[in-house]
Design a protein around this motif. Structure first.
Motif, PDB file in Angstrom:
ATOM      1  N   CYS A  45      11.586  -1.700   0.605  1.00 29.26           N
ATOM      2  CA  CYS A  45      11.421  -1.658  -0.863  1.00 29.26           C
ATOM      3  C   CYS A  45      12.763  -1.581  -1.569  1.00 29.26           C
ATOM      4  N   VAL A  94       5.788   5.476  -2.226  1.00 33.38           N
ATOM      5  CA  VAL A  94       6.655   6.301  -3.070  1.00 33.38           C
ATOM      6  C   VAL A  94       6.668   5.782  -4.512  1.00 33.38           C
ATOM      7  N   HIS A  95       6.961   4.508  -4.684  1.00 35.42           N
ATOM      8  CA  HIS A  95       7.073   3.962  -6.036  1.00 35.42           C
ATOM      9  C   HIS A  95       5.882   3.119  -6.470  1.00 35.42           C
ATOM     10  N   ASN A 113       4.353   0.633  -0.264  1.00 34.13           N
ATOM     11  CA  ASN A 113       5.338   1.328  -1.094  1.00 34.13           C
ATOM     12  C   ASN A 113       4.688   2.563  -1.706  1.00 34.13           C
TER      13      ASN A 113
END
Lengths: 231, 221
Positions: B68, B53-54, B51
């Motif tokens: 996700c 991105v986050h 994940n």
């Protein structure tokens, strides 16, 4: 026959435009109810979206569906055999499309818009946030022509509408949010999308939107500050 | 080129309501999977890679591909693993209705609920009122139904279920769900009869203990 399809929306809203585009790409005929929602909530809106009181709302056979991404999925499922696929068939690719649509809505859409209507330090802060998140968004394009792959899909639709709006607003207010230097991948995608002629004809006329932003510049800035805060 | 690892893995954190949603969905579908508890103060390379991105849990890794965002994971589980039950109905309108209310839980319940947990006593009364309003809206949607999905336990039930273990803590903050939203409280008891929910949620007292500990550290300091 596409009976009883009505869209409660506003020609001024990119969220509403997303749904119009989705319906048109599916070849669905619908009645468009252009509501003035910026200074009041019309009774029809309160009746069909009592929870959030926002447009767009799609009404199909008298039943309302709210929230633009949810509406687009509904359109894709209801008219599955018409027009283009808004979401991919493969479950993993579908999850990725949903992920990027959510990311754009949660992290990019508002900062992109607000960077046009704020000033000073607040604007600088939002511009930085916008740049960072749009760069992350570019990662979703990763060597693809469109977010949807070889064809446009739901993410292309939602990003295109917001960017179309933001580019016009930024011209009016004189701020530069999206440019080739900052977002080369996004600008290339924008050009591919415009050249593909799929979406640009469904946008409001540039001059009309420009004129509206120009005329109501101060009122829009005040409304955005009131709605989304100025701290 | 490495062959992707086959199987299902869930990167999670024990008390995350978002992780719990995924656990409930996997249990409903009777999917065998490997559970990996993440140390959120020291995130694993696998989490950061899965994940990027986050950098957050939960992440579902299926045959090497990561998915996700909890509600997106739950829909993926529903689509990929047939199981004995459907998490979403087949009718497009009913599906959009379920997604709308699951989205409502996401937008309203977690934000306001966690604000309540973190608030100083002066802000409590106002936040309580706001939260009761949110719960009453959900209760109106539930109505006389057995589950939010009507006879079928579904997406909205899964979305809201983890927050029922917070009810005990809310009571300590002056908000009695049983008193304000009796139908919602009854639904909370009803869903605990499902094995998928019972084994995925924690004892409300455990949540309360953690809340007291965190409050001492960060709020009352």
């Amino acid at each position: 026959m596409d009976e009883e399809v009505k869209l409660l929306g506003s020609w001024l809203s990119p969220m509403s435009r997303r749904v119009e585009v989705g319906l048109k790409l599916k070849g669905v005929s619908f009645e468009f109810s252009d509501l003035d929602v910026f200074f009041s909530k019309p009774p029809e809106l309160l009746q069909y979206n009592p929870v959030h009181k926002k447009i767009p709302v799609l009404i199909h056979h008298g039943k309302p569906i709210a929230e633009s991404l949810i509406i687009l999925e509904y359109i894709d499922e209801t008219w599955a055999d018409s027009g283009i696929r808004l979401l991919p068939k493969d479950p993993y690719e579908r999850a990725m499309a949903r992920f990027w649509a959510k990311f754009f809505d949660d992290k990019c859409s508002l900062p992109l818009w607000m960077s046009c209507w704020t000033e000073g330090d607040k604007q600088q802060q939002i511009l930085a946030e916008s740049k960072l998140n749009l760069t992350t968004m570019e990662g979703a394009l990763k060597g693809k022509k469109f977010f949807g792959g070889d064809e446009i899909g739901i993410v292309d639709i939602i990003v295109f509408c917001s960017v179309y709006w933001a580019e016009i607003a930024q011209e009016v207010v004189g701020v530069n949010v999206i440019n080739e230097e900052k977002h080369p991948v996004l600008c290339k995608w924008m050009k591919e999308t415009v050249d593909s002629n799929v979406l640009k004809d469904y946008m409001p006329p540039r001059e009309k939107l420009f004129c509206h932003f120009q005329t109501y510049k101060d009122a829009i800035a005040a409304l955005m500050t009131a709605r989304f805060g100025s701290n | 080129m490495a062959v992707p690892e086959k199987g299902v893995k869930l990167l999670d954190f024990w008390m995350s309501p978002f992780g719990q949603r995924c656990r409930i969905a996997l249990a409903e579908k009777e999917v065998e999977y490997e559970y990996k508890e993440e140390d959120l103060s020291k995130k694993s390379d696998l989490l950061l890679k899965s994940n990027p991105v986050h950098k957050k849990i939960p992440v579902l890794i299926h045959d090497g591909k990561s998915i996700c965002e909890s509600l997106i994971i739950v829909e993926y589980i529903d689509e990929v693993f047939p199981g004995k039950t459907n998490i979403l109905p087949s009718d497009p309108y009913a599906r959009s209705h379920a997604r709308f209310w699951a989205d409502f839980v996401d937008k309203k319940v977690y934000d306001c609920g966690s604000k309540l947990f973190k608030s100083k006593s002066e802000a409590l009364e106002e936040l309580n009122k706001e939260f009761i309003c949110i719960l009453k809206t959900l209760e109106t949607e539930l109505g006389e139904k057995k589950y939010f999905g009507d006879d079928a336990f579904g997406l909205v039930d899964i979305a809201f279920a983890p927050f029922t273990s917070w009810f005990y803590t809310f009571e300590a903050l002056g908000l009695s769900v049983e008193k304000e939203c009796p139908k919602l409280a009854a639904w909370g008891n009803r869903i605990m009869e499902r094995e998928s929910v019972a084994k995925s949620l924690h004892e409300p007292t455990k949540i309360y203990d953690l809340f007291c500990e965190l409050r001492k550290k960060f709020v009352d300091a």
